[in-house]
Design an enzyme around this catalytic site. Structure first.
Site, mmCIF file in Angstrom:
data_model
loop_
_atom_site.group_PDB
_atom_site.id
_atom_site.type_symbol
_atom_site.label_atom_id
_atom_site.label_comp_id
_atom_site.label_asym_id
_atom_site.label_seq_id
_atom_site.Cartn_x
_atom_site.Cartn_y
_atom_site.Cartn_z
ATOM 1 N N LYS A 11 49.906 -23.168 49.248
ATOM 2 C CA LYS A 11 51.154 -22.400 49.298
ATOM 3 C C LYS A 11 50.816 -20.917 49.327
ATOM 4 C CE LYS A 11 55.392 -24.130 48.835
ATOM 5 N NZ LYS A 11 55.823 -25.216 49.733
ATOM 6 N N THR A 58 52.115 -29.040 48.835
ATOM 7 C CA THR A 58 52.131 -27.582 48.611
ATOM 8 C C THR A 58 53.244 -27.217 47.640
ATOM 9 O OG1 THR A 58 53.587 -26.969 50.465
ATOM 10 C CG2 THR A 58 51.236 -27.221 50.947
ATOM 11 N N ARG A 177 39.878 19.966 58.694
ATOM 12 C CA ARG A 177 40.923 19.073 59.225
ATOM 13 C C ARG A 177 41.666 18.416 58.067
ATOM 14 N NH1 ARG A 177 37.850 13.437 61.226
ATOM 15 N NH2 ARG A 177 36.838 13.049 59.222
ATOM 16 N N GLN A 229 32.983 8.033 56.863
ATOM 17 C CA GLN A 229 31.840 7.175 56.546
ATOM 18 C C GLN A 229 31.109 7.669 55.291
ATOM 19 O OE1 GLN A 229 32.759 8.096 59.634
ATOM 20 N NE2 GLN A 229 32.009 6.699 61.222
ATOM 21 N N HIS A 257 45.335 10.044 61.844
ATOM 22 C CA HIS A 257 45.164 11.355 62.462
ATOM 23 C C HIS A 257 46.423 12.209 62.383
ATOM 24 C CE1 HIS A 257 41.470 9.615 63.875
ATOM 25 N NE2 HIS A 257 42.091 8.736 64.629
HETATM 26 O O1 LIG Z 1 35.347 10.714 59.833
HETATM 27 C C1 LIG Z 1 35.353 10.386 61.029
HETATM 28 N N1 LIG Z 1 34.515 9.415 61.453
HETATM 29 C C2 LIG Z 1 34.478 8.999 62.750
HETATM 30 O O2 LIG Z 1 33.668 8.103 63.116
HETATM 31 C C3 LIG Z 1 35.362 9.630 63.668
HETATM 32 N N2 LIG Z 1 35.583 9.470 64.988
HETATM 33 C C4 LIG Z 1 36.575 10.337 65.331
HETATM 34 O O3 LIG Z 1 37.073 10.444 66.481
HETATM 35 N N3 LIG Z 1 36.969 11.058 64.249
HETATM 36 C C5 LIG Z 1 36.232 10.626 63.185
HETATM 37 N N4 LIG Z 1 36.212 10.991 61.876
#
Ligand SMILES: O=c1[nH]c(=O)c2[nH]c(=O)[nH]c2[nH]1
Length: 295
Positions: A11, A58, A177, A229, A257
């Site tokens: 479930k 279930t 940014r 990352q 973005h």
């Molecule tokens: O922090 C980011 N990692 C990316 O791999 C990436 N690729 C992108 O177009 N902008 C960003 N920003």
């Protein structure tokens, strides 16, 4: 000839609310969660030869979710999920694994006239605390905990430059940014032998959730981010350091973005680079960055 390669059933979307009432103070505490419970085992014949004798309905699984919420604490959700998953192995000899997912929704106590209200709460965001527990015969209980849907934004302190530039590239490098994401963070515990092992030192689960939440927000806020990352890797490192029974930490982060808008066509308005104030938030496409970090 075809054969059943894998199967599980149960479930999903079982909504559960539990209240605990302190009779001496009148303070009530509430938990609301959405539960999914799927079973595996010697259930092949239900698929291949319409043999329902191996099927725990279930509907019964749903009932069990309610009954275990009555019989056991639902906090921390890791313990409730472990109790629920283990129940199906204990009760049904032909069931070999039970997979339980618990999503805990936020009900934060109201502060009224400066004081915590005894029985009124508000939803302060879509963030959830998630747990996935699997009890498998002969392999104990595996648990993964997490945070999903914590939406964050920083208006500066994020850069992205030095990436591959070739004939496919249009993105400009940036040293300043906006960074925004919906946090999906997880941490995987070392396997537990049984429910007693989950219960022994049960404070670890709330402690880890609180640590992961604080690490996520503090690192997001304070890191001079070179990329999603790198910032998420720093978060994972700290979660592993915070609790030694955690084997893996992982994040899955959309890069939401916010595009600058060139308004120079209107009376020469300056709205790009250091003059950028009005942006266009994008609903998609978005980046999606994932990692899992082990010790
Ligand atoms: O922090 C980011 N990692 C990316 O791999 C990436 N690729 C992108 O177009 N902008 C960003 N920003």
């Amino acid at each position: 000839m075809p054969s059943l390669a894998s199967a599980r059933y149960g479930k999903d979307n079982v909504r559960v609310y539990k209240v605990s009432k302190d009779a001496s103070t009148g303070v009530q505490t509430v938990t609301e969660m959405t539960v999914c419970c799927l079973l595996e085992g010697a259930i092949e014949t239900s698929y291949t030869t319409a043999d329902n004798s191996v099927v725990v309905a279930t509907d019964s699984i749903k009932n069990t979710i309610y009954i275990k919420a009555k019989e056991h604490p639902v906090n921390p959700p890791e313990l409730y999920a472990a109790h629920l998953a283990q129940h199906f192995l204990d009760r049904y000899a032909h069931i070999s694994a039970a997979h339980v997912k618990v999503v805990v929704h936020r009900w934060t106590r109201m502060t009224i006239d400066g004081a915590p209200h005894p029985h009124s709460f508000f939803r302060d965001g879509q963030e959830t605390r998630n747990v996935e527990a699997t009890a498998a015969r002969g392999s104990g209980i595996s648990i993964k905990s997490g945070i999903v849907g914590l939406t964050v934004l920083k208006s500066t302190g994020s850069a992205f430059h030095g990436f591959v530039r070739d004939e496919f590239t249009t993105l400009a490098e940036t040293w300043d940014r906006i960074l925004s994401t919906d946090v999906d963070a997880g941490w995987t515990w070392k396997p537990f032998a049984d429910v007693a092992a989950v219960e022994n030192g049960v404070e670890r689960f709330d402690r880890a959730w609180e640590a992961a939440r604080n690490i996520t927000m503090k690192t997001f806020a304070n890191d001079e981010s070179a990329s999603v990352q790198n910032t998420m890797y720093k978060m994972c490192e700290q979660i592993l350091a915070a609790e030694e029974e955690i084997q893996f930490a992982n994040y899955s982060l959309p890069n939401k973005h916010y595009f600058e808008i060139d308004l120079s066509w209107h009376k020469g308005l300056k709205n790009t680079g250091k003059d950028a104030e009005v942006y266009a938030p994008q609903s998609g496409p978005n980046g999606l960055i994932k990692c899992e970090v082990s010790r």
